[in-house]
Scaffold this active site. Structure first.
Site, PDB file in Angstrom:
ATOM      1  N   ASP A  94      19.595  -8.306 -26.679  1.00  0.00           N
ATOM      2  CA  ASP A  94      19.525  -8.478 -25.240  1.00  0.00           C
ATOM      3  C   ASP A  94      18.130  -9.041 -24.899  1.00  0.00           C
ATOM      4  OD1 ASP A  94      21.192  -7.658 -22.644  1.00  0.00           O
ATOM      5  OD2 ASP A  94      19.127  -7.022 -22.277  1.00  0.00           O
ATOM      6  N   TYR A 198      14.658 -10.139 -15.456  1.00  0.00           N
ATOM      7  CA  TYR A 198      15.537 -11.201 -14.986  1.00  0.00           C
ATOM      8  C   TYR A 198      14.793 -12.160 -14.060  1.00  0.00           C
ATOM      9  CZ  TYR A 198      19.223  -8.320 -16.938  1.00  0.00           C
ATOM     10  OH  TYR A 198      20.006  -7.601 -17.803  1.00  0.00           O
ATOM     11  N   HIS A 260      28.927  -6.296 -26.327  1.00  0.00           N
ATOM     12  CA  HIS A 260      27.517  -6.670 -26.218  1.00  0.00           C
ATOM     13  C   HIS A 260      26.583  -5.734 -26.979  1.00  0.00           C
ATOM     14  CE1 HIS A 260      23.743  -8.007 -24.552  1.00  0.00           C
ATOM     15  NE2 HIS A 260      23.528  -6.837 -23.980  1.00  0.00           N
TER      16      HIS A 260
END
Length: 281
Positions: A94, A198, A260
């Site tokens: 990630d 982000y 994921h």
């Protein structure tokens, strides 16, 4: 061993196990070093395993700035200097993946091997990291202030949705594991710090595109793996395609029956693939 190190601009907590050549494991969001708990024992039989909590997350401190992946990578590099680590194997999942890529780019001679798990690198490769907007939470998290306002006090409901829906195996992240993640993500500043990863994406993408355009290529062996189950947000062969654009020696593919959360859904398989990969460096 779980020491805390005060660095120049941040305090980093890390967990360490085993002896031998160093292996550094970098976690993602919404997780901490704890995502490696099932993988570390197998690796620690042969290697010195170091798993830090990244800037702003877990039990590390939460500065207001510095969440571009080059700065986060520099934190990890400074921590390794404190630990006397000169060369190491590097694994990122990630957001730990783009951070690992940044660290390998900053210190290419120090990284023996690089492994990237179920993530692509912003600004590089045929598939953009948001998957053309299908990763809806990317845009939401990048929005100033709003995510904090809506998620504060509702962390269990919001983060719980990711733990359930981004995993193909429903038992991969159990109630006790969720409680450990919520222990840190409900602390003051943790949501802001997580969303800041982000919000730094435009900076990350611009830097990475410039690096790619400069002709720079990673020379160490690279392993790129993605979860096979797209319905559980596994990225399939996207990591492999992405890393082939910027590295010379890349292998990898898909992890079966996995979404994921590769380290928690397929820890035995992942440990075996990593040990095989480390032998190349």
């Amino acid at each position: 061993m779980q020491p805390v190190h005060r660095l120049a601009n941040v305090t980093l907590h890390h967990v360490e196990a085993g002896r031998g050549e160093p292996v550094v494991l970098l976690h993602g969001w919404p997780q901490t070093w704890y995502e490696w708990r099932k993988v570390m024992p197998a690796l620690a039989e042969r290697y010195r395993v170091i798993a830090p909590d990244l800037r702003g997350l877990g039990d590390s401190s939460r500065p207001l700035e510095g969440y571009d992946k080059q700065t986060v990578a520099a934190d990890v590099g400074e921590l390794l200097d404190h630990l006397g680590v000169e060369r190491f194997h590097l694994v990122g999942h990630d957001w730990g993946g783009p951070t690992a890529f940044a660290l390998a780019s900053l210190r290419p001679r120090a990284v023996r091997t690089l492994a990237i798990l179920d993530v692509t690198i912003p600004g590089i490769g045929p598939t953009d990291i948001t998957q053309g907007g299908r990763r809806w939470h990317h845009a939401f998290h990048m929005t100033p202030d709003l995510p904090e306002a809506l998620v504060q006090g509702r962390e269990a409901a919001y983060l719980g949705w990711f733990y359930r829906n981004f995993a193909w195996r429903p038992d991969a992240i159990g109630p006790e594991d969720v409680a450990e993640y919520l222990r840190t993500y409900t602390q003051p500043g943790a949501l802001r710090a997580g969303f800041a990863y982000y919000r730094a994406m435009p900076t990350d993408a611009a830097r990475n595109r410039a690096l790619l355009d400069s002709g720079f290529r990673l020379e160490m062996p690279v392993l790129a793996l993605g979860g096979a189950r797209a319905e559980a947000r596994g990225r399939g062969e996207e990591p492999l395609s992405c890393l082939r654009a910027v590295a010379l020696d890349v292998r990898g593919g898909v992890v079966p029956d996995c979404g994921h959360f590769v380290p928690e859904e397929q820890p035995e398989l992942l440990a075996a693939r990593l040990l095989e990969h480390f032998a190349l460096g």
